[in-house]
Structure formats: structure tokens, C-alpha cells
Design a protein around this motif. Structure first.
Motif, short mmCIF file in Angstrom:
data_model
loop_
_atom_site.label_atom_id
_atom_site.label_comp_id
_atom_site.label_asym_id
_atom_site.label_seq_id
_atom_site.Cartn_x
_atom_site.Cartn_y
_atom_site.Cartn_z
N CYS A 1 0.19 3.27 3.63
CA CYS A 1 0.66 2.81 4.94
C CYS A 1 1.76 1.75 4.83
CB CYS A 1 -0.51 2.27 5.76
SG CYS A 1 -1.09 0.64 5.22
N CYS B 1 -6.26 -1.55 0.12
CA CYS B 1 -5.49 -1.96 1.29
C CYS B 1 -6.46 -2.44 2.35
CB CYS B 1 -4.68 -0.77 1.82
SG CYS B 1 -3.79 -1.13 3.33
N CYS C 1 0.85 -1.20 0.00
CA CYS C 1 0.00 0.00 0.00
C CYS C 1 0.88 1.25 0.00
CB CYS C 1 -0.89 -0.01 1.25
SG CYS C 1 -1.77 1.54 1.52
N CYS D 1 -5.35 -0.18 6.04
CA CYS D 1 -5.80 1.21 6.21
C CYS D 1 -7.06 1.51 5.37
CB CYS D 1 -4.68 2.19 5.87
SG CYS D 1 -4.36 2.41 4.10
ZN LIG Z 1 -2.71 0.92 3.56
#
Ligand SMILES: [Zn+2]
Lengths: 254, 174
Positions: free
Chosen positions: B139, B161, B136, B164
């Protein structure tokens, strides 16, 4: 290049370009109508790739013909009888499953064809094929994936996918039928004999259908005619839609 | 030469490195690796460009942007040439370009993972899965899933993702 070869090459390039153009147009008809947004975007992007490939194939066709016609001229100013696409790509979209089944049956052939064309004796053909193959590899992964998921999905999706396969199957044989044009370009080492692509296609289709729990039809009857300009009524409706603007306002630009 | 600007190719390459990609403006045309050659032919500057995807609608805009940028630098005669072979590959995206993509929220391509269309023999592993781990860009989590093979443009796939929850584009390898 002799005159006969040049005419055959022009016809053959129109077949490649028209397959991409008509399928690209069909797929683009989904824009704004797909079951979910992600699939709408995916179909539009597939159509975009196909239209891009059309520009390359028909652009080269116009160059080979040497009569001053460019890709746009060929796309917008020929009538149905001058189109050389196989009948499979002009079949109506039907439901989402039917569209994906048609796409897979075509992609599986397209991949085999483009792989073979990368060894073409004509460098211009080989380089278009190398470019298109990278895009078509993603089309094929996606359509095979969705045929499997829908075939081996719910009872309803399975039923629809089997129906799509049964309906479209009689239009697949034309992909592998050769004629004088195919013989001429094969003899010149420009393109493979269409029949030579059948084994690889059949293996892949059988494997995907088995995973999708679908039954490959065995009825031998196959339609043909598109490659020679004998089309179903479906093509006329596509052209009426696609060509309207250029017919009404010839040479019109944005 | 009556004041006609005729810069050397290195200078032109530098100028082109300042021209943003019209669809992903954080990276330049040279970051993307689509400028293949810059050369003078008599009094004309010939810039050779390769398309990313054959149907990429940005191609026309890119050519126009190149011409505009060079004219603004005083180059009078510019010709754009298209080169198809070898076909563009995401391997040509520069390291700097990849870092810029990630910072912009687009996961850069994972080299060597292009689809090759050879499905026979791996069909059973194909359905509904992705063999790629795409981190991702927001994050850094590797817990991501593919939403669709085709994203906001032909060159990207859609991912999500699961940590997150951010949806993001992955610049897929070709
Ligand atoms: Zn993420």
C-alpha cells in the motif's frame, strides 16, 4: 611461506572455521524449537551464515595444508582433540536467553576480529573477513538488541539473563589468550594479537550490559583449552550428532 | 571450429539476464548483480559469480542454472568461478531488479543503511527500534515495523505494515 608459518596458518584457520562451525551447529539445534516463529527463522539464518563462513575458513585451511582435505573432510572427519574452537561456542544452548547471551559475547569478539582481519597481509584471509563482516554486523545488532530487551525486560527474563552472563563469563577470556600459533600469524601480519581485541570488546560489552541492567562479573577465573584441542565433554556430543552420517557412510552425498 | 558455438560476452550477459534467481524468480541473476565477469579462456567460457551470503543455499543451484542455460544455448565448455572480493553488496541490484522486487511484494534495499557492527555509542538507541523507514510494498504506507532482523532467507528481514496489516519481506542492505 615457511613450513612453520604454514602449519601455524593452518591451525589458526581451523580456529576461525571451528568457531563458526560449532557455534553454527549449536544455533541450528534451535530449528523448530524456538519460542516464536520469527526467532526460529532468525536463529536458523544466523546458523546458515556461520556454516557458510565455516566453508570459507576451512576451505582455505585445507588449501593451505595441501594434503587434499576440503572443508567437508575437515568438518566431518576430525575427532574432538583436532578441533580448535574456543570453549565458549560449545557451551550447551540452555534457554533462549542463554543462547542469545552466548551469541552476543561471541558476536562482539567476532566483529572486532573480522574488522582487524580486513587488513591481513594474506589477501585470502582479508577477503573472507570482508565477506563475513557484513553478515556478522547483522548478527551483532540482533544479539545486542535482544540481550538488552531481555536483560531490561521482566523480572524473570532479567534473572535468566544475569544467570547466563555469570555462567558464560568464565568462557570469554579464552578469546583473548594468545599462544605460539597466534604469535606466528601475528608476526606474519596475517591476524591480530588476540589480546589487542580485548579493549574494544570490553567497552562494547560494558555498554550493552549497562543498558540491559546486567552486572558484568568480576571473578578473574577463566577456562581455556579449546584452541589447543582440549575440550569439554559437550563437544563430543556435538560431533556425534554432526558427524554421524559421514562416519557411517563416508563420502555419502545427497 | 566445426560448428562450436562461441558467442561474444555481451550475448552471454544477455542470456544470463534471462536466468531467474532460484529463490526470488521475478529477478534475474544479472538484476541481482552476482555475475561479476564473463570471459573466454581458450575454448572454455568462464563465468565468475559472487555469493550473496556466504551460506546462501541457492549458490549451488545458481551455478547449475547458469551451466544449464549456457549449455542449452550450445556452449560446450563452461567453468564457474567464485569471486569473494569485493564482497557482494545490495547496491549492485539493478534499478529494474528493485522495481521487480517491489512489484513482487518485497521491499527493495535502502542503499547506505547496511549494518556496520559499530554499536558502541549508539546502544541506547538500539534496543527494540529500527531507524529505517521501509515503505510497505503493497500500500506504500511508511507506517511499518520490523518484526525480525532475519526473514525468510538470510538476505531479508521481516516487516509488517500497520496500515494495511500486510506482513512483508525487506531485502536488507549489505
Ligand atoms: Zn501496507
Amino acid at each position: 611461506m615457511s613450513g612453520v608459518e604454514q602449519k601455524a596458518l593452518f591451525d589458526w584457520l581451523c580456529r576461525m572455521g571451528d568457531n563458526c562451525l560449532i557455534l553454527g551447529h549449536r544455533v541450528s539445534e534451535w530449528c523448530g524449537h524456538s519460542p516464536v516463529l520469527e526467532e526460529d527463522i532468525a536463529l536458523a539464518n544466523t546458523a546458515l551464515d556461520l556454516i557458510g563462513q565455516t566453508q570459507l575458513w576451512l576451505g582455505l585451511a585445507g588449501e593451505v595444508e595441501g594434503a587434499g582435505r576440503d572443508a567437508d573432510r575437515l568438518a566431518y572427519h576430525r575427532d574432538a582433540a583436532q578441533f580448535r574452537n574456543v570453549l565458549l561456542v560449545e557451551r550447551p544452548n540452555g534457554d533462549f536467553g542463554n543462547t542469545l547471551m552466548r551469541q552476543f559475547l561471541f558476536d562482539a569478539w567476532h566483529m572486532e576480529m573480522l574488522r582487524a582481519l580486513q587488513g591481513s597481509s594474506d589477501a585470502r584471509v582479508a577477503e573472507i573477513a570482508a565477506k563475513a563482516a557484513k553478515e556478522v554486523a547483522y548478527h551483532l545488532e540482533r544479539s545486542a538488541d535482544l540481550v538488552i530487551r531481555l536483560g531490561d525486560g521482566t523480572e524473570e527474563s532479567h534473572r535468566r539473563m544475569q544467570k547466563a552472563l555469570d555462567l558464560l563469563w568464565p568462557y570469554t577470556g579464552e578469546l583473548f589468550m594468545g599462544d605460539a600459533v597466534d604469535q606466528a600469524v601475528a608476526a606474519a601480519g596475517i591476524a591480530p594479537d588476540p589480546a589487542s581485541l580485548k579493549a574494544g570488546w570490553t567497552t562494547l560489552v560494558a555498554e550493552v550490559m549497562a543498558e540491559a541492567t546486567l552486572t558484568v562479573p568480576t571473578a578473574p577465573f577463566q577456562h581455556k583449552g579449546g584452541k589447543a584441542g582440549r575440550h569439554t565433554e559437550a563437544l563430543g556430543f556435538i560431533l556425534a550428532d554432526m558427524q554421524f552420517l559421514q562416519r557411517a557412510y563416508p563420502g555419502g552425498v545427497w | 571450429m566445426d560448428g562450436v558455438v562461441r558467442p561474444d560476452p555481451d550475448t552471454v550477459w544477455h542470456w544470463l539476464s534471462l536466468v531467474p534467481d532460484p529463490e526470488i524468480p521475478v529477478i534475474s541473476l544479472t538484476d541481482l548483480g552476482i555475475v561479476r565477469d564473463v570471459a573466454w579462456q581458450d575454448d572454455t567460457l568462464v563465468v565468475t559469480v559472487t555469493p550473496t551470503y556466504s551460506g546462501c543455499p541457492a549458490t549451488g543451484v545458481i551455478n547449475l542454472d547458469i551451466e544449464t542455460a549456457l549449455r542449452a544455448r550450445g556452449v560446450a565448455k563452461v567453468r564457474l568461478e567464485r569471486r569473494l572480493s569485493p564482497p557482494w553488496t545490495t547496491d549492485w541490484i539493478s534499478a529494474e531488479g528493485r522495481a521487480k522486487l517491489r512489484a513482487y511484494g518485497i521491499a527493495p534495499p535502502v542503499d547506505g543503511t547496511a549494518a556496520d557492527g559499530r554499536l558502541a555509542g549508539r546502544i541506547s538507541r538500539l534496543a527494540g527500534t529500527s531507524n529505517l523507514v521501509i515503505a510497505c510494498p503493497r500500500c506504500g504506507s511508511a507506517a511499518t515495523e520490523k518484526v525480525s532482523q532475519f526473514g525468510s532467507t538470510p538476505c531479508k528481514a521481516s516487516y509488517r505494515c500497520t496500515d494495511c496489516l500486510e506482513p512483508f519481506d525487506y531485502f536488507k542492505c549489505i
